[in-house]
Design an enzyme around this catalytic site. Structure first.
Site, PDB file in Angstrom:
ATOM      1  N   LYS A   1       0.797  -1.235   0.000  1.00 57.07           N
ATOM      2  CA  LYS A   1       0.000   0.000   0.000  1.00 57.07           C
ATOM      3  C   LYS A   1       0.828   1.284   0.000  1.00 57.07           C
ATOM      4  CE  LYS A   1      -3.388  -1.027  -0.691  1.00 57.07           C
ATOM      5  NZ  LYS A   1      -3.668  -1.697  -2.019  1.00 57.07           N
TER       6      LYS A   1
ATOM      7  N   HIS B   1       7.564  -7.347  -2.218  1.00 55.56           N
ATOM      8  CA  HIS B   1       7.478  -6.812  -0.850  1.00 55.56           C
ATOM      9  C   HIS B   1       8.513  -7.471   0.062  1.00 55.56           C
ATOM     10  CE1 HIS B   1       3.821  -4.812  -1.923  1.00 55.56           C
ATOM     11  NE2 HIS B   1       3.032  -5.852  -1.869  1.00 55.56           N
TER      12      HIS B   1
ATOM     13  N   SER C   1      -4.945   2.905   4.032  1.00 59.18           N
ATOM     14  CA  SER C   1      -5.098   2.274   2.726  1.00 59.18           C
ATOM     15  C   SER C   1      -5.192   0.749   2.886  1.00 59.18           C
ATOM     16  CB  SER C   1      -3.882   2.643   1.858  1.00 59.18           C
ATOM     17  OG  SER C   1      -3.949   2.019   0.611  1.00 59.18           O
TER      18      SER C   1
ATOM     19  N   ALA D   1       0.412   8.337 -15.783  1.00 64.21           N
ATOM     20  CA  ALA D   1       0.608   7.811 -14.423  1.00 64.21           C
ATOM     21  C   ALA D   1      -0.043   8.689 -13.351  1.00 64.21           C
ATOM     22  CB  ALA D   1       2.099   7.645 -14.141  1.00 64.21           C
TER      23      ALA D   1
ATOM     24  N   PHE E   1      -3.064   9.872 -10.938  1.00 61.11           N
ATOM     25  CA  PHE E   1      -4.104   9.083 -10.276  1.00 61.11           C
ATOM     26  C   PHE E   1      -5.385   9.078 -11.120  1.00 61.11           C
ATOM     27  CE2 PHE E   1      -7.702   8.544  -7.404  1.00 61.11           C
ATOM     28  CZ  PHE E   1      -7.342   7.377  -6.754  1.00 61.11           C
ATOM     29  N   GLU E   2      -5.741  10.251 -11.620  1.00 65.67           N
ATOM     30  CA  GLU E   2      -6.985  10.387 -12.384  1.00 65.67           C
ATOM     31  C   GLU E   2      -6.975   9.453 -13.597  1.00 65.67           C
ATOM     32  OE1 GLU E   2      -5.088  12.923 -11.249  1.00 65.67           O
ATOM     33  OE2 GLU E   2      -6.492  13.210  -9.571  1.00 65.67           O
ATOM     34  N   ASN E   3      -5.845   9.397 -14.290  1.00 61.43           N
ATOM     35  CA  ASN E   3      -5.794   8.545 -15.477  1.00 61.43           C
ATOM     36  C   ASN E   3      -5.669   7.070 -15.125  1.00 61.43           C
ATOM     37  OD1 ASN E   3      -6.225  10.611 -17.182  1.00 61.43           O
ATOM     38  ND2 ASN E   3      -4.070  10.968 -17.656  1.00 61.43           N
TER      39      ASN E   3
ATOM     40  N   LYS F   1      -8.134   6.474  -3.132  1.00 61.28           N
ATOM     41  CA  LYS F   1      -8.155   7.935  -3.018  1.00 61.28           C
ATOM     42  C   LYS F   1      -6.893   8.565  -3.594  1.00 61.28           C
ATOM     43  CE  LYS F   1     -11.147   9.495   0.667  1.00 61.28           C
ATOM     44  NZ  LYS F   1     -11.163  10.116   2.004  1.00 61.28           N
ATOM     45  N   GLY F   2      -5.777   7.934  -3.327  1.00 62.23           N
ATOM     46  CA  GLY F   2      -4.512   8.429  -3.866  1.00 62.23           C
ATOM     47  C   GLY F   2      -4.125   9.800  -3.350  1.00 62.23           C
TER      48      GLY F   2
HETATM   49  P1  A3P Z   1      -5.041   4.722  -1.241  1.00 65.54           P
HETATM   50  O1  A3P Z   1      -5.685   3.470  -0.741  1.00 65.54           O
HETATM   51  O2  A3P Z   1      -4.624   5.643  -0.122  1.00 65.54           O
HETATM   52  O3  A3P Z   1      -5.847   5.438  -2.271  1.00 65.54           O
HETATM   53  P2  A3P Z   1      -0.065  -0.370  -3.610  1.00 65.54           P
HETATM   54  O4  A3P Z   1      -0.018  -0.338  -5.085  1.00 65.54           O
HETATM   55  O5  A3P Z   1       1.292  -0.454  -2.978  1.00 65.54           O
HETATM   56  O6  A3P Z   1      -0.995  -1.409  -3.111  1.00 65.54           O
HETATM   57  O7  A3P Z   1      -0.622   1.032  -3.108  1.00 65.54           O
HETATM   58  C1  A3P Z   1      -1.947   1.421  -3.364  1.00 65.54           C
HETATM   59  C2  A3P Z   1      -2.102   2.870  -2.971  1.00 65.54           C
HETATM   60  O8  A3P Z   1      -1.407   3.689  -3.931  1.00 65.54           O
HETATM   61  C3  A3P Z   1      -3.568   3.324  -2.992  1.00 65.54           C
HETATM   62  O9  A3P Z   1      -3.662   4.306  -1.961  1.00 65.54           O
HETATM   63  C4  A3P Z   1      -3.663   3.919  -4.390  1.00 65.54           C
HETATM   64  O10 A3P Z   1      -4.743   4.792  -4.562  1.00 65.54           O
HETATM   65  C5  A3P Z   1      -2.314   4.634  -4.467  1.00 65.54           C
HETATM   66  N1  A3P Z   1      -1.951   4.982  -5.852  1.00 65.54           N
HETATM   67  C6  A3P Z   1      -1.813   4.159  -6.898  1.00 65.54           C
HETATM   68  N2  A3P Z   1      -1.542   4.864  -8.020  1.00 65.54           N
HETATM   69  C7  A3P Z   1      -1.492   6.155  -7.663  1.00 65.54           C
HETATM   70  C8  A3P Z   1      -1.262   7.376  -8.384  1.00 65.54           C
HETATM   71  N3  A3P Z   1      -1.066   7.399  -9.691  1.00 65.54           N
HETATM   72  N4  A3P Z   1      -1.267   8.533  -7.667  1.00 65.54           N
HETATM   73  C9  A3P Z   1      -1.492   8.515  -6.339  1.00 65.54           C
HETATM   74  N5  A3P Z   1      -1.744   7.408  -5.613  1.00 65.54           N
HETATM   75  C10 A3P Z   1      -1.739   6.233  -6.265  1.00 65.54           C
END
Ligand code: A3P
Length: 288
Positions: free
Chosen positions: A45, A100, A130, A219, A221-223, A252-253
């Protein structure tokens, strides 16, 4: 609070999800890395899929060459989880992996200091929140009723990934053994372009302005939120399973979502433990 044995396999002191590739683990020390392999290492996460997306965009020419429809795990497979039948040993170079693993289970070869390792870290209060949502959503993780209870598990290391503090501390304190770049989720969030430049410089990849724009744009978040691959949509539906329909991998990102979930008391308790456990680790954190 105990974690149910059916969700985890503890191997040499570290908690893996129960679908971990045991054959790989038994021989992990001797796994033959190649000089041009790239490993993304994270605690769960912390931005793993984000880094997977970035890495594959950088290496596969923004997916122009037909990789756009490939699932993320086929572009940048998970090193220690084999459920998707990917022959990681015989993949063509450069092999890109996400993992991990804790520092002490790293293949010996990784210490040749040629193979590149990118360690992504994120402020652990946001990781906790998260992870709480993620674990309640997908069936491979143990659900927990409240954040309070989840925090107990997280701070006891009774989750997949074990103790956050040990993971980051271990990799940081052994950084001289590896060719490793530390990158912070929050820096990526605040200035993605600079972070991609930093990543490219470490990877010795020079992108044109145009390509850089394309990588950064794809890359955000929105896209990524609308990309099924980035959300593991098909994989979660067909293999992992979910407990309800409201979850999202791209949830949420944001930075500081913990403020909406932890009470002042919980947060202060977390801070005290953080101060103690991270003593002497000079990494910066951004909390909001
Ligand atoms: P949230 O649950 O806080 O939204 P992982 O890939 O290690 O499992 O991590 C997932 C977390 O990274 C999630 O956090 C996810 O929304 C966030 N994440 C993935 N891509 C992202 C991006 N482009 N910008 C911001 N956050 C991102």
């Amino acid at each position: 609070m105990e974690i149910s044995k059916s969700y985890i396999i503890n191997f040499k002191g570290y908690n893996f999800s129960s679908h971990v590739d045991m054959d790989l683990l038994e021989n992990i020390e001797n796994f033959e890395t190649r000089d041009d392999d790239v490993f993304i290492i994270t605690y769960p996460k912390s931005g793993t899929v984000w880094a997977q997306q970035l890495l594959s965009l950088i290496y596969f020419e923004e997916h122009r060459n037909g990789t756009e429809n490939l699932e993320t795990i086929y572009r940048v497979p998970f090193f220690e989880y084999s459920r998707y039948q990917i022959d990681i040993e015989n993949r063509p170079s450069p092999r890109l992996f996400a993992s991990h693993i804790p520092y002490y289970l790293a293949p010996k070869n990784l210490k040749n200091k040629k193979t590149k390792v990118i360690y992504i870290y994120r402020n652990p209060k946001d990781v906790l929140v998260s992870y709480f949502y993620f674990s309640n959503w997908v069936k491979v993780h143990e659900p927990t009723d409240t954040i309070e209870h989840y925090m107990e598990k997280f701070l006891d290391g009774k989750v997949v990934g074990s103790l956050w503090f040990d993971h980051i501390r271990g990799w940081y304190e052994h950084k001289h053994d590896f060719n490793i770049l530390f990158m912070m989720y929050e820096d990526m969030k605040k200035d993605l372009r600079s972070s991609v430049l930093k990543m490219c410089s470490f990877l010795q990849k020079e992108l044109s302005e145009e390509d850089m724009d394309a990588v950064v744009n794809q890359a955000t978040f929105e896209n990524m939120k609308s990309l099924p691959q980035a959300n593991y949509t098909n994989i979660i539906k067909s293999q992992v399973g979910m407990r309800h329909q409201d979850g999202h991998f791209m949830r949420k990102g944001t930075i500081g979502d913990w403020k909406h979930h932890l009470t002042v008391e919980q947060s202060e308790r977390f801070d005290r433990i953080f101060q103690r456990k991270m003593k002497g680790v000079p990494l910066e954190f951004i909390w909001d």
